[in-house]
Design a protein around this motif. Structure first.
Motif, PDB file in Angstrom:
ATOM      1  N   PHE A 227       0.839  -1.065   0.052  1.00 59.11           N
ATOM      2  CA  PHE A 227      -0.112  -0.106   0.063  1.00 59.11           C
ATOM      3  C   PHE A 227       0.740   1.207   0.015  1.00 59.11           C
ATOM      4  O   PHE A 227       0.509   2.152  -0.738  1.00 59.11           O
ATOM      5  N   GLU A 230       2.319   1.738  -3.378  1.00 62.64           N
ATOM      6  CA  GLU A 230       1.355   2.343  -4.265  1.00 62.64           C
ATOM      7  C   GLU A 230       1.046   3.636  -4.182  1.00 62.64           C
ATOM      8  O   GLU A 230       0.852   4.613  -5.132  1.00 62.64           O
ATOM      9  N   GLU A 234       1.763   6.543  -6.644  1.00 62.19           N
ATOM     10  CA  GLU A 234       0.573   7.672  -7.087  1.00 62.19           C
ATOM     11  C   GLU A 234       1.128   9.126  -7.221  1.00 62.19           C
ATOM     12  O   GLU A 234       0.621   9.955  -7.967  1.00 62.19           O
TER      13      GLU A 234
ATOM     14  N   GLN B 374      -7.398   6.317  -1.268  1.00 60.07           N
ATOM     15  CA  GLN B 374      -8.217   5.512  -0.645  1.00 60.07           C
ATOM     16  C   GLN B 374      -8.100   4.165  -1.383  1.00 60.07           C
ATOM     17  O   GLN B 374      -8.365   4.084  -2.660  1.00 60.07           O
ATOM     18  N   LYS B 375      -7.907   3.229  -0.767  1.00 57.50           N
ATOM     19  CA  LYS B 375      -7.622   1.934  -1.498  1.00 57.50           C
ATOM     20  C   LYS B 375      -8.651   0.752  -0.591  1.00 57.50           C
ATOM     21  O   LYS B 375      -8.554   0.526   0.446  1.00 57.50           O
ATOM     22  N   SER B 382     -11.157  -0.424   4.408  1.00 58.46           N
ATOM     23  CA  SER B 382     -10.215   0.361   3.192  1.00 58.46           C
ATOM     24  C   SER B 382      -9.000   0.818   3.943  1.00 58.46           C
ATOM     25  O   SER B 382      -8.994   0.902   5.172  1.00 58.46           O
TER      26      SER B 382
END
Lengths: 420, 420
Positions: A227, A230, A234, B374-375, B382
């Protein structure tokens, strides 16, 4: 002539002994005298080692030997190494060490103890990168604003893989262990402690600040997940384990932790097992130092630089790098004997047969094409942009002349070399 | 105490005088004695200059003055500078120069002439980057395999703009001239001659090779077009003006020309006006040195490093960088007083009102959010990945505790610092 004892003949110690022999000619020319690896001290005389120097397991005999001028401490650990180094200094021997833990705990006592006896430690921080040299000599005009460094190759290798290949922490740790980049117990590296030892040394040179590892903020990379990766992607960050030394008013920050770093910073571009240290000085601005932070030969390169430095003491470095000329009889390579890859930009008429003609001319000159791009121009012309395999400059110059003479090109060809 | 005369008080000369005053405390601590900019020599006494040292237009008086210990030659040009430097050495004065042209033509005569008198020139190559220091001291264990350097900031600025913005050569040249990065007659920079002077100096330290600018291959960047840029982009190259010194058997290549460089090489990542020099040694592998290649303060930083070096002659560099302690009373910043940006990874239940609750808790702790991602996770959870504006470590730790206590997060939050 200087006699050198190597305490600890493992990977780095063997490299020190071997490089002093392999590169003896150039090292002697630079140092102004012969540097002789006289003896190595080991714990286990029965273990096979890839060195041709005499070995002993009697450290005291070596420390008591008046013919030894320089002691290279590569035994590791803190307490025993501290005793050995102190005894060497007591006997008036110069000391070179790669032992970051020793310095993280005892650098100020050792400075006090050494007084005018040379005590050097370039290899203790960032292996082969001459960062101690840069900070201690190259940037002396500056108040150091900050140091940000990637000082642990294991962590950087793992983080680079996590970012580039999306591999999770536990998998990449196993991979790093299989490759020998990480220890069976990886805590010292992945927990940030190795980087912290190095940071404390840099902090002393930059700010004269005394601190022990226990006093500073140290966090490792163990909790980074996909995460976080990611998020980094991003927002155009890399994740690096940074050692940071930074002045804020009259206080100094010393901290080691993973950090998001914007990809446009040079330090973010240091990937894989490599180390990189960015230093910002109030006058010079940012300078950055990049290279291998570990490995036998790279670390030994730094150890030997210190030995040469000690050999030159009292005189300073020779202006052009050599105390004595060396007899290589090196000559300038003639311009047309350069070998590299070449790019050619050829303006041609956009009609059948032209490419065949060009390929034939190049082939006849012994030049083969590696890749090509054709771009249309106005007036039914095209630019052929091509890269050759490695060839000799003379052949390229010849080919360009042939292309011009053949009228297959409508303009003088442009050539740019490719350095891959 | 050492008295310094500055011959040529332009941008760099003024910076040398001013930095020696501004950073006097730390420079004295490092050098072990006071370094006094005593007098400056200029052609035109009427021109206003931003320095507070005494000025004269009588160079001979300065060279004959026995109280002057170090002459800093910043007058530029070859013949006159050569005479001035020789006279200074004749009088037994140490010399520091930033004059690459002088060294490109006369480095071996000057070495011969100087003998044991210190003659230093760090600023002559790549401005503020301590590359001479690295080659002459840091890498002495190595046979140098190659040096590849971006040594001209003007060209690198122009090529970077051409690649990144697709601007044509003539337009970007005009822009560079307007910004003061390029001269009215830009030939010395864009034609590769400036880089060639620097390359010859590095070639001497690496290989002991003597060559004059006229003997080596020098090509400039004037003929690069947008087609070449397109080719570079297509095949993942950058275009850089490189100075290359390379050993091939017993011959040495010395050449300056634009080159395509694969984007994964560190040297390809050196953009804008910055310089970068990659050195490959047979033992250390690749190291790279990055920083500002020009500018008054950056260049003066290198000049002063040389002056400090001369002040330390006979003793070597002090172990931890300081001959005398300096009285800053610097203290370690407490861990929770760090100020930076923070990233938080918060696992939350994916339902209405959660984000508001989190934003409220952060706001109450004095923390504002800069960006967020937000994933979704399994089980209607989440991950909220967010970055804060700059805040204090204490507040973040407090916020993390508050988030945990509030039960709004379903797992202990993860935090990573952001170093922008």
């Amino acid at each position: 002539m200087l006699n050198i004892a190597i305490i600890g003949v493992g990977t780095v110690g063997s490299s020190v002994a071997n490089i002093l022999k392999d590169n003896k000619e150039i090292i002697t020319a630079r140092a102004g005298r012969e540097l002789i690896p006289t003896i190595g001290v080991v714990n286990n005389l029965n273990k096979k080692r890839d060195v041709s120097i005499e070995l002993t397991d009697d450290i005291n005999k070596v420390l008591d030997d008046d013919s030894i001028d320089i002691v290279v401490e590569l035994m590791g650990g803190v307490d025993k190494a501290y005793e050995v180094v102190k005894k060497a200094l007591e006997k008036g021997k110069a000391v070179v060490t790669a032992n970051k833990a020793l310095l993280a705990y005892h650098r100020y006592e050792l400075q006090e103890f050494a007084q005018d006896i040379p005590f050097e430690y370039e290899a203790a921080v960032a292996g082969g990168i001459p960062i101690i040299n840069a900070l201690r000599e190259g940037l002396t005009a500056n108040n150091i604003i900050s140091i940000k460094g990637i000082m642990n190759g294991t962590c950087n290798y793992m983080l680079t893989k996590m970012i580039n290949e999306g591999v999770e922490y536990n998998q990449i740790l196993k991979e790093a262990q299989d490759l020998g980049y990480a220890e069976a117990d990886p805590t010292f590296d992945v927990g940030g402690f190795d980087a912290a030892h190095k940071l404390l040394i840099l902090g002393s040179i930059a700010y004269g600040i005394d601190a022990k590892p226990e006093e500073i903020l140290i966090e490792g990379i163990q909790n980074i997940t996909s995460f976080d990766i990611e998020f980094a992607k991003e927002f155009n960050y890399s994740i690096k384990l940074l050692g940071i030394a930074k002045r804020v008013g009259d206080e100094i920050e010393l901290r080691v932790h993973p950090a998001f770093v914007p990809n446009d910073q040079m330090i973010a571009k240091v990937d894989g097992v490599m180390n990189g240290i960015s230093v910002i000085g109030d006058k010079v601005g940012e300078t950055m130092y990049y290279g291998p932070g570990a490995g036998g030969d790279a670390t030994a390169s730094a150890v030997i630089a210190n030995i040469v430095d000690i050999a030159r003491r009292g005189k300073g470095s020779p202006m052009l790098g050599y105390e004595k000329s060396f007899n290589k009889n090196l000559k300038l390579l003639p311009k047309d004997a350069i070998k590299t890859k070449y790019y050619l930009r050829l303006e041609v008429n956009d009609k059948a047969g032209v490419l065949a003609k060009i390929a034939t001319i190049l082939g006849d000159c012994g030049i083969s094409i590696e890749k090509m791009l054709q771009k249309p121009l106005k007036n039914e012309k095209s630019n052929l942009l091509l890269a050759t395999h490695t060839c000799v400059e003379k052949d390229i110059i010849n080919a360009i002349t042939e292309l011009e003479n053949s009228k297959v090109v409508t303009q003088k060809p442009a050539m740019i070399r490719i350095e891959a």
